[in-house]
Design an enzyme around this catalytic site. Structure first.
Site, PDB file in Angstrom:
ATOM      1  N   GLN A  93      60.711  30.324  -1.274  1.00  0.00           N
ATOM      2  CA  GLN A  93      62.171  30.325  -1.458  1.00  0.00           C
ATOM      3  C   GLN A  93      62.514  31.710  -1.982  1.00  0.00           C
ATOM      4  O   GLN A  93      62.236  32.020  -3.140  1.00  0.00           O
ATOM      5  CB  GLN A  93      62.593  29.215  -2.420  1.00  0.00           C
ATOM      6  N   GLN A 127      65.686  33.580  -1.765  1.00  0.00           N
ATOM      7  CA  GLN A 127      66.997  33.851  -2.366  1.00  0.00           C
ATOM      8  C   GLN A 127      66.975  33.400  -3.825  1.00  0.00           C
ATOM      9  O   GLN A 127      66.411  32.333  -4.091  1.00  0.00           O
ATOM     10  CB  GLN A 127      68.103  33.074  -1.631  1.00  0.00           C
ATOM     11  N   PRO A 165      63.500  23.099  -4.158  1.00  0.00           N
ATOM     12  CA  PRO A 165      64.462  23.183  -5.270  1.00  0.00           C
ATOM     13  C   PRO A 165      65.935  23.158  -4.863  1.00  0.00           C
ATOM     14  O   PRO A 165      66.804  23.030  -5.715  1.00  0.00           O
ATOM     15  CB  PRO A 165      64.114  24.522  -5.925  1.00  0.00           C
ATOM     16  N   GLY A 216      69.140  22.052  -1.796  1.00  0.00           N
ATOM     17  CA  GLY A 216      69.468  21.118  -0.723  1.00  0.00           C
ATOM     18  C   GLY A 216      69.029  21.705   0.599  1.00  0.00           C
ATOM     19  O   GLY A 216      68.335  21.076   1.401  1.00  0.00           O
ATOM     20  N   GLY A 217      69.423  22.962   0.805  1.00  0.00           N
ATOM     21  CA  GLY A 217      69.049  23.632   2.042  1.00  0.00           C
ATOM     22  C   GLY A 217      69.022  25.126   1.833  1.00  0.00           C
ATOM     23  O   GLY A 217      69.617  25.650   0.888  1.00  0.00           O
ATOM     24  N   MET A 218      68.287  25.811   2.687  1.00  0.00           N
ATOM     25  CA  MET A 218      68.223  27.273   2.654  1.00  0.00           C
ATOM     26  C   MET A 218      68.282  27.781   4.091  1.00  0.00           C
ATOM     27  O   MET A 218      67.495  27.377   4.937  1.00  0.00           O
ATOM     28  CB  MET A 218      66.933  27.726   1.954  1.00  0.00           C
ATOM     29  N   GLU A 219      69.235  28.704   4.313  1.00  0.00           N
ATOM     30  CA  GLU A 219      69.604  29.132   5.667  1.00  0.00           C
ATOM     31  C   GLU A 219      68.659  30.160   6.272  1.00  0.00           C
ATOM     32  O   GLU A 219      69.116  31.160   6.823  1.00  0.00           O
ATOM     33  CB  GLU A 219      71.036  29.665   5.631  1.00  0.00           C
ATOM     34  N   HIS A 232      76.375  23.125   6.942  1.00  0.00           N
ATOM     35  CA  HIS A 232      76.500  24.244   5.997  1.00  0.00           C
ATOM     36  C   HIS A 232      75.463  25.328   6.300  1.00  0.00           C
ATOM     37  O   HIS A 232      75.811  26.506   6.453  1.00  0.00           O
ATOM     38  CB  HIS A 232      76.337  23.715   4.567  1.00  0.00           C
ATOM     39  N   GLU A 233      74.211  24.927   6.395  1.00  0.00           N
ATOM     40  CA  GLU A 233      73.166  25.928   6.630  1.00  0.00           C
ATOM     41  C   GLU A 233      73.331  26.574   8.002  1.00  0.00           C
ATOM     42  O   GLU A 233      73.090  27.769   8.176  1.00  0.00           O
ATOM     43  CB  GLU A 233      71.774  25.315   6.467  1.00  0.00           C
ATOM     44  N   HIS A 283      75.871  29.299   7.928  1.00  0.00           N
ATOM     45  CA  HIS A 283      75.339  30.556   7.379  1.00  0.00           C
ATOM     46  C   HIS A 283      74.790  31.479   8.478  1.00  0.00           C
ATOM     47  O   HIS A 283      74.620  32.678   8.245  1.00  0.00           O
ATOM     48  CB  HIS A 283      74.213  30.286   6.388  1.00  0.00           C
ATOM     49  N   GLU A 320      78.972  32.191   0.512  1.00  0.00           N
ATOM     50  CA  GLU A 320      79.087  30.738   0.322  1.00  0.00           C
ATOM     51  C   GLU A 320      80.499  30.184   0.551  1.00  0.00           C
ATOM     52  O   GLU A 320      80.652  29.089   1.080  1.00  0.00           O
ATOM     53  CB  GLU A 320      78.569  30.335  -1.063  1.00  0.00           C
ATOM     54  N   ASP A 336      70.366  34.327 -10.648  1.00  0.00           N
ATOM     55  CA  ASP A 336      70.220  32.882 -10.604  1.00  0.00           C
ATOM     56  C   ASP A 336      71.159  32.178 -11.590  1.00  0.00           C
ATOM     57  O   ASP A 336      71.559  31.048 -11.377  1.00  0.00           O
ATOM     58  CB  ASP A 336      68.763  32.523 -10.908  1.00  0.00           C
ATOM     59  N   TYR A 372      81.315  28.735  -3.952  1.00  0.00           N
ATOM     60  CA  TYR A 372      81.422  27.774  -2.849  1.00  0.00           C
ATOM     61  C   TYR A 372      82.841  27.215  -2.741  1.00  0.00           C
ATOM     62  O   TYR A 372      83.507  27.352  -1.715  1.00  0.00           O
ATOM     63  CB  TYR A 372      80.469  26.593  -3.078  1.00  0.00           C
ATOM     64  N   ARG A 412      64.867  18.814  -6.606  1.00  0.00           N
ATOM     65  CA  ARG A 412      66.109  19.497  -6.237  1.00  0.00           C
ATOM     66  C   ARG A 412      66.930  19.729  -7.494  1.00  0.00           C
ATOM     67  O   ARG A 412      67.348  18.792  -8.168  1.00  0.00           O
ATOM     68  CB  ARG A 412      66.869  18.641  -5.221  1.00  0.00           C
ATOM     69  N   LYS A 459      69.893  20.690  -8.303  1.00  0.00           N
ATOM     70  CA  LYS A 459      71.238  20.125  -8.436  1.00  0.00           C
ATOM     71  C   LYS A 459      71.203  18.679  -8.959  1.00  0.00           C
ATOM     72  O   LYS A 459      72.123  18.239  -9.647  1.00  0.00           O
ATOM     73  CB  LYS A 459      71.910  20.161  -7.062  1.00  0.00           C
TER      74      LYS A 459
HETATM   75  N1  BES Z   1      71.915  29.741   0.244  1.00  0.00           N
HETATM   76  C1  BES Z   1      72.124  28.529  -0.456  1.00  0.00           C
HETATM   77  C2  BES Z   1      71.023  28.207  -1.421  1.00  0.00           C
HETATM   78  C3  BES Z   1      70.813  29.240  -2.507  1.00  0.00           C
HETATM   79  C4  BES Z   1      71.874  29.877  -3.128  1.00  0.00           C
HETATM   80  C5  BES Z   1      69.537  29.542  -2.913  1.00  0.00           C
HETATM   81  C6  BES Z   1      71.644  30.830  -4.114  1.00  0.00           C
HETATM   82  C7  BES Z   1      69.297  30.491  -3.898  1.00  0.00           C
HETATM   83  C8  BES Z   1      70.368  31.142  -4.502  1.00  0.00           C
HETATM   84  C9  BES Z   1      72.310  27.355   0.504  1.00  0.00           C
HETATM   85  O1  BES Z   1      73.019  27.663   1.647  1.00  0.00           O
HETATM   86  C10 BES Z   1      73.137  26.320  -0.203  1.00  0.00           C
HETATM   87  O2  BES Z   1      74.253  26.610  -0.502  1.00  0.00           O
HETATM   88  N2  BES Z   1      72.572  25.149  -0.444  1.00  0.00           N
HETATM   89  C11 BES Z   1      73.246  24.050  -1.096  1.00  0.00           C
HETATM   90  C12 BES Z   1      73.725  23.032  -0.111  1.00  0.00           C
HETATM   91  C13 BES Z   1      75.115  23.207   0.360  1.00  0.00           C
HETATM   92  C14 BES Z   1      75.483  22.036   1.255  1.00  0.00           C
HETATM   93  C15 BES Z   1      76.136  23.389  -0.700  1.00  0.00           C
HETATM   94  C16 BES Z   1      72.245  23.346  -1.982  1.00  0.00           C
HETATM   95  O3  BES Z   1      71.073  23.682  -1.918  1.00  0.00           O
HETATM   96  O4  BES Z   1      72.620  22.442  -2.713  1.00  0.00           O
HETATM   97 ZN    ZN Z   2      75.080  28.024   1.292  1.00  0.00          ZN
END
Ligand code: BES
Ligand code: ZN
Length: 597
Positions: free
Chosen positions: A133, A135, A260, A262-265, A289-290, A293, A312, A369, A377, A550, A552
């Site tokens: 991971q 980012q 860690p 939800g998703g990573m693009e 969402h991804e 991106h 975002e 971070d 977002y 995860r 979140k």
């Molecule tokens: N690029 C982000 C994940 C991210 C942001 C990783 C900053 C590290 C630092 C990814 O696109 C994202 O926003 N994921 C969200 C899901 C989205 C539906 C809001 C997540 O992981 O919760």
């Molecule tokens: Zn995102």
């Protein structure tokens, strides 16, 4: 600044000086060793520099640098003293004719991008697994690089893994196992380093469309392919909105639950948590969402992490347009309202004058971070929604199309975005100044008065039913059989401040929340249970925190536990057991919260 010219910005989170000397192409050569949990190998860079440059600077963090070559001859280098979260500057001496540098290195246990999973942490339970991971600034923990989102490069890679394992990257990917365990990759479009990604495991592929498919461990593959079978539809909806998909294939990798995010693009291959597999396709907006991106973020990239909302905010807006195309305005409206609720929560937590609630951030001397929040977002999205409302959808879409076309494969700052926007909307100058006030959104904390209100007709119905149910507390009056996940989430949010433990018990008996297979619903239910002291969840809470990494989901649960006397002692006990299952990103947040040593 005109589109097309390079943005020259000082990135506070990279030691590199791309204006002096920059990398343009990468050849990555790595061996994946599951026994020693290390990546060992080399990077070779093509570089470009000013005639007078005497060095090129890369970022490294917790890497072991073995040797350096310039134009294939031994070279000299220096490492600066390590700094928290930033790592070290790796300075390599160059001559006027140096066009290529090679660094031999290996990763260390401190390489925070990497999570090496034990077999028991995977779906098959028998084989180890590795994923990265990168980012925001973790790419430097697994390869020496110019770890600024304003630097772009193309790459090729050769990855050696044990036979029987599949290797995947943010590039064109294999669909079949290689008998030797050697895989080659190519990314012909210039990308920033935070999009470098690698995953290695006992993975299989299943196509869900002509240019879309799922990679997952065999036990997860069928349910994942069912859940995400509409990826081609999403891709077409996205293309109809904002132009041709530029990356070739779009595949999804379903990771083990310790992922860690939800998703990573990652380009060509989104990495995703398995917690969005519900059996009813109700959490697939994350895939939209991804996918979005691929344009906002991967094609047009924030120049620094202070401009994170450009990635975002646009992506959330775009995600909901995709969902609207596929499932209609009523569906998208539910997502908007849930997003607004998250935004309100974040604004409350951060406080009304907190500079972190501006769209433009100031993360200098801070780990990015910590500053990357829901604000980028949902406040970013609301800014764009407000602009859309004022100029009209047709004009707005023309703007977004022109924006993506003008900045494709480039990075952009917030300031430059504002200039570009005011140029495009010159005819609407006055109305935008009065009814949108872009500078207030970007540079002032909190929510501007001009923000439009988002509403959902389906949620209004839920609220009405809940009002009746408060008078006649029978589950049947709620009319839940027609509810989607979103309505359940809205219901739980409405409930949040109006229930006690006794009421929770009745709800649980009627609706089986504690046994919900939907991670969003379960996580929210666990939060409310902690708030109200409904202790029947305790076993489930421990199981969930032990399995899912995860951030979140888990961070708010630990936060709540520390604020409740009944759970204060339990939190560190649960964490001590769960911690080995978490990726460094999640561990870092919870270590801090619980003062874990
Ligand atoms: N690029 C982000 C994940 C991210 C942001 C990783 C900053 C590290 C630092 C990814 O696109 C994202 O926003 N994921 C969200 C899901 C989205 C539906 C809001 C997540 O992981 O919760
Ligand atoms: Zn995102």
């Amino acid at each position: 600044m005109t589109p097309g010219s390079t943005i020259e910005v000082k990135d506070p989170h990279s030691f590199s000086r791309p204006q002096e000397a920059t990398v343009t192409h990468l050849q990555l050569n790595l061996k994946v060793d599951f026994e020693s949990k290390t990546l060992v190998g080399s990077v070779t860079y093509q570089i470009q520099k000013t005639p007078h440059a005497t060095r090129i600077i890369l970022d490294v963090h917790n890497l072991l640098i073995q040797a350096v070559e310039t134009n294939y001859s031994p070279g000299s280098f220096r490492l600066s003293s390590p700094q928290v979260y930033l790592g070290q500057a790796l300075e390599i001496d160059v001559e006027p004719d140096t066009h290529e540098i090679t660094i031999h290195y290996q990763t260390t246990p401190g390489s925070a991008a990497l999570q090496w999973l034990e077999p028991r942490q995977t779906a098959n339970g028998q084989f180890p697994f590795l994923f990265t991971q990168s980012q925001a600034i973790l790419a430097r923990t697994w390869l020496p690089c110019q770890d600024s989102p304003a630097v772009r490069f193309t790459y090729e890679a050769r990855i050696q893994v044990p036979a029987g394992y599949l290797a995947l990257m943010s590039a064109e990917n294999p669909q079949e196992l290689s008998t030797t365990g050697e895989y080659t990759f190519s990314m012909p479009h210039p990308i920033p380093f935070y999009l470098m990604a690698l995953a290695v495991g006992r993975l299989q592929f299943c196509a869900v469309g002509p240019r879309t498919g799922i990679y997952a461990e065999p036990p997860t593959l069928a349910s994942a392919a069912f859940e995400f079978n509409q990826m081609e539809g999403m891709l077409q909806a996205a293309e109809n909105l904002y132009g041709e998909y530029p990356w070739g294939r779009y595949d999804l990798l379903v990771l083990p639950p310790s992922f860690p995010f939800g998703g990573m693009e990652n380009p060509c291959l989104t990495f995703a948590t398995p917690t969005i597999i519900t059996g009813d396709r109700s959490l697939t907006s994350l895939v939209a969402h991804e996918l979005a991106h691929s344009w906002s973020g991967n094609l047009v990239t924030n120049a620094t992490w202070n401009d994170f909302w450009l990635n975002e905010g646009f992506t959330v807006y775009f995600e909901r347009r995709i969902m609207e195309r596929l499932y209609g305005p009523d569906y998208a409206a539910m997502l908007q309202v849930l997003g607004q609720q998250d935004l309100q929560k974040t604004l409350q937590e951060l406080g009304p004058n907190n500079p972190d609630t501006c769209l433009k951030l100031n993360l200098i001397n801070r780990d990015p971070d910590e500053g990357l929040t829901e604000i980028a977002y949902e406040k970013g999205n609301l800014f764009l929604l407000t602009l859309e409302k004022v100029v009209g959808r047709t004009r707005f879409d023309a703007f977004v199309n022109y924006y993506f076309a003008s900045f494709k494969f480039k990075s952009n700052t917030t300031e430059n975005f504002l200039l570009f926007m005011s140029d495009f909307f010159a005819p609407e100058k006055e109305i935008i100044a009065e009814q949108v006030k872009p500078e207030i959104w970007v540079y002032q904390p909190g929510l501007p008065e001009v923000a439009i209100a988002v509403k959902s007709a389906r949620f209004k119905l839920v609220a009405e039913k809940v009002a009746v149910w408060r008078q006649y507390p029978e589950p049947a009056v709620l009319g839940t059989p027609t509810w989607s996940t979103h309505e359940w989430l809205y219901f739980l949010q409405l409930l949040q401040s109006h229930v006690d433990a006794a009421c929770m018990e009745k709800l649980d008996a009627a609706f089986q929340f504690t046994n919900s297979g939907n991670a969003e619903i379960l996580a929210l239910w666990l939060e409310i249970a902690l708030q109200t002291g409904y202790t029947n969840i305790n076993e489930k809470l421990e199981e969930f925190l032990g399995r899912v990494g995860r951030r979140k989901f888990v961070l708010p649960l630990y936060k709540l536990m520390t604020s409740k006397p009944e759970y204060k002692a339990l939190a560190p006990a649960i964490y001590a057991k769960a911690r080995p299952n978490y990726h460094a990103v999640t561990r870092q947040s919870i270590d801090k919260l619980l003062e874990f040593k």
